[in-house]
Design an enzyme around this catalytic site. Structure first.
Site, PDB file in Angstrom:
ATOM      1  N   GLY A  50      11.486  14.944 -11.285  1.00  0.00           N
ATOM      2  CA  GLY A  50      10.049  14.646 -11.258  1.00  0.00           C
ATOM      3  C   GLY A  50       9.570  13.763 -10.122  1.00  0.00           C
ATOM      4  O   GLY A  50       8.417  13.842  -9.717  1.00  0.00           O
ATOM      5  N   GLU A 104      10.886   6.483  -9.808  1.00  0.00           N
ATOM      6  CA  GLU A 104      10.674   7.335 -10.980  1.00  0.00           C
ATOM      7  C   GLU A 104       9.299   8.000 -10.922  1.00  0.00           C
ATOM      8  O   GLU A 104       8.382   7.476 -10.284  1.00  0.00           O
ATOM      9  CB  GLU A 104      10.725   6.474 -12.254  1.00  0.00           C
ATOM     10  CG  GLU A 104      11.922   6.704 -13.152  1.00  0.00           C
ATOM     11  CD  GLU A 104      11.967   8.069 -13.832  1.00  0.00           C
ATOM     12  OE1 GLU A 104      11.544   9.082 -13.240  1.00  0.00           O
ATOM     13  OE2 GLU A 104      12.444   8.114 -14.979  1.00  0.00           O
ATOM     14  N   ASP A 105       9.150   9.122 -11.595  1.00  0.00           N
ATOM     15  CA  ASP A 105       7.828   9.750 -11.656  1.00  0.00           C
ATOM     16  C   ASP A 105       6.917   9.026 -12.654  1.00  0.00           C
ATOM     17  O   ASP A 105       5.773   8.712 -12.360  1.00  0.00           O
ATOM     18  CB  ASP A 105       7.926  11.250 -11.995  1.00  0.00           C
ATOM     19  CG  ASP A 105       8.703  11.546 -13.274  1.00  0.00           C
ATOM     20  OD1 ASP A 105       9.283  10.616 -13.880  1.00  0.00           O
ATOM     21  OD2 ASP A 105       8.745  12.728 -13.670  1.00  0.00           O
ATOM     22  N   ASP A 108       7.252   6.227 -19.467  1.00  0.00           N
ATOM     23  CA  ASP A 108       6.455   6.533 -20.661  1.00  0.00           C
ATOM     24  C   ASP A 108       6.848   5.528 -21.757  1.00  0.00           C
ATOM     25  O   ASP A 108       6.290   4.435 -21.849  1.00  0.00           O
ATOM     26  CB  ASP A 108       6.734   7.986 -21.044  1.00  0.00           C
ATOM     27  CG  ASP A 108       5.964   8.466 -22.252  1.00  0.00           C
ATOM     28  OD1 ASP A 108       5.037   7.765 -22.701  1.00  0.00           O
ATOM     29  OD2 ASP A 108       6.289   9.559 -22.763  1.00  0.00           O
ATOM     30  N   LYS A 136       2.652   4.280 -18.486  1.00  0.00           N
ATOM     31  CA  LYS A 136       1.747   4.384 -19.633  1.00  0.00           C
ATOM     32  C   LYS A 136       1.956   3.134 -20.482  1.00  0.00           C
ATOM     33  O   LYS A 136       2.782   3.135 -21.410  1.00  0.00           O
ATOM     34  CB  LYS A 136       2.066   5.627 -20.466  1.00  0.00           C
ATOM     35  CG  LYS A 136       1.845   6.960 -19.748  1.00  0.00           C
ATOM     36  CD  LYS A 136       2.199   8.119 -20.687  1.00  0.00           C
ATOM     37  CE  LYS A 136       2.025   9.472 -20.031  1.00  0.00           C
ATOM     38  NZ  LYS A 136       2.467  10.585 -20.895  1.00  0.00           N
ATOM     39  N   PHE A 157      -0.728  13.318 -21.714  1.00  0.00           N
ATOM     40  CA  PHE A 157       0.270  14.098 -20.994  1.00  0.00           C
ATOM     41  C   PHE A 157      -0.312  14.605 -19.680  1.00  0.00           C
ATOM     42  O   PHE A 157      -1.345  15.264 -19.665  1.00  0.00           O
ATOM     43  CB  PHE A 157       0.767  15.271 -21.842  1.00  0.00           C
ATOM     44  CG  PHE A 157       1.993  15.916 -21.258  1.00  0.00           C
ATOM     45  CD1 PHE A 157       3.245  15.380 -21.485  1.00  0.00           C
ATOM     46  CD2 PHE A 157       1.886  17.041 -20.452  1.00  0.00           C
ATOM     47  CE1 PHE A 157       4.385  15.944 -20.922  1.00  0.00           C
ATOM     48  CE2 PHE A 157       3.016  17.617 -19.877  1.00  0.00           C
ATOM     49  CZ  PHE A 157       4.273  17.067 -20.117  1.00  0.00           C
ATOM     50  N   ASP A 164       6.158  17.995 -14.630  1.00  0.00           N
ATOM     51  CA  ASP A 164       6.087  19.347 -15.166  1.00  0.00           C
ATOM     52  C   ASP A 164       5.689  19.371 -16.628  1.00  0.00           C
ATOM     53  O   ASP A 164       5.789  18.371 -17.345  1.00  0.00           O
ATOM     54  CB  ASP A 164       7.452  20.036 -15.055  1.00  0.00           C
ATOM     55  CG  ASP A 164       8.449  19.504 -16.074  1.00  0.00           C
ATOM     56  OD1 ASP A 164       8.603  18.273 -16.167  1.00  0.00           O
ATOM     57  OD2 ASP A 164       9.067  20.322 -16.795  1.00  0.00           O
ATOM     58  N   ARG A 170       5.044  21.416 -11.314  1.00  0.00           N
ATOM     59  CA  ARG A 170       5.539  20.371 -10.404  1.00  0.00           C
ATOM     60  C   ARG A 170       4.967  20.488  -8.999  1.00  0.00           C
ATOM     61  O   ARG A 170       4.845  19.508  -8.273  1.00  0.00           O
ATOM     62  CB  ARG A 170       7.062  20.446 -10.281  1.00  0.00           C
ATOM     63  CG  ARG A 170       7.833  20.091 -11.519  1.00  0.00           C
ATOM     64  CD  ARG A 170       9.300  19.846 -11.149  1.00  0.00           C
ATOM     65  NE  ARG A 170      10.192  19.919 -12.289  1.00  0.00           N
ATOM     66  CZ  ARG A 170      10.420  18.927 -13.134  1.00  0.00           C
ATOM     67  NH1 ARG A 170       9.778  17.784 -12.986  1.00  0.00           N
ATOM     68  NH2 ARG A 170      11.269  19.063 -14.129  1.00  0.00           N
TER      69      ARG A 170
END
Ligand code: IMP
Length: 179
Positions: A50, A104-105, A108, A136, A157, A164, A170
């Site tokens: 990601g 990191e993407d 969460d 988040k 989301f 993705d 992506r």
């Protein structure tokens, strides 16, 4: 004229962050990292898959010398964020005494980073920080220090710019949010 709604795997998404907005946030983060890591030759540890697009844009804006490696984290299959990290794949470099920045993407629940950090720290680096495109905060379940966050987003989301939805999305240059 904004980009239209899109559908991925029968799920509707609406435009959320434009490529220009992402670029602005990533550029600002790269400026902070360039200043903070001047003279320290950081080793950026990019978590695939990601983070690939974010890492590319972030790292080409680094004005200080740095090294880049790509890793995968192998986790148990399960619900999206409940995987337990078992091992780090692809980290062949000796990280002893190095300043590591994990790229990191999205953070969460923080479970992935919570499990990755001790594994990295056990290898004896001088320091470890996290640079993430998104966090988040409302979703975070672990006490992890996120020093470098490009954008904080609500607990929705998102897809695009490397992230993705079940394998798709992506490649999108903008970010979309589920409606
Ligand atoms: P965490 O372990 O709960 O922090 O989850 C991190 C991982 O969950 C990310 O690296 C993503 O692969 C995935 N993830 C969490 N939220 C999203 C999202 O909104 N869109 C796409 N992937 C997400």
């Amino acid at each position: 004229m904004g980009s239209p709604h899109i559908t991925i795997h029968q799920k509707a998404f609406r435009p959320y962050l434009s490529a220009a907005a992402l670029d602005e946030a990533v550029t600002a983060l790269a400026a902070r990292l360039s200043a903070d890591y001047a003279g320290r030759e950081p080793l950026f540890v990019v978590v695939l898959t990601g983070a690939f697009m974010f890492a590319s844009d972030l790292l080409k804006r680094m004005t200080e010398p740095c090294e880049i490696v790509f890793i995968r984290v192998a986790s148990y299959e399960g619900t999206a964020s409940s995987g337990v990290v078992q091992e780090i794949l692809g980290l062949r470099e000796d990280v002893q005494g190095r300043h590591l920045v994990v790229v990191e993407d999205i953070v969460d629940t923080g479970t992935t980073m919570h499990q990755l950090l001790p594994t990295l720290l056990a290898k004896g680096p001088a320091s470890v920080e996290i640079a993430t495109l998104f966090s988040k905060p409302a979703s975070l379940r672990h006490d992890i220090a996120l020093r470098y966050v490009a954008l904080e987003i609500p607990n929705d989301f998102v897809v695009g710019y490397g992230l993705d939805y079940d394998g798709l999305g992506r490649n999108l240059p903008d970010v979309y949010v589920a409606v």
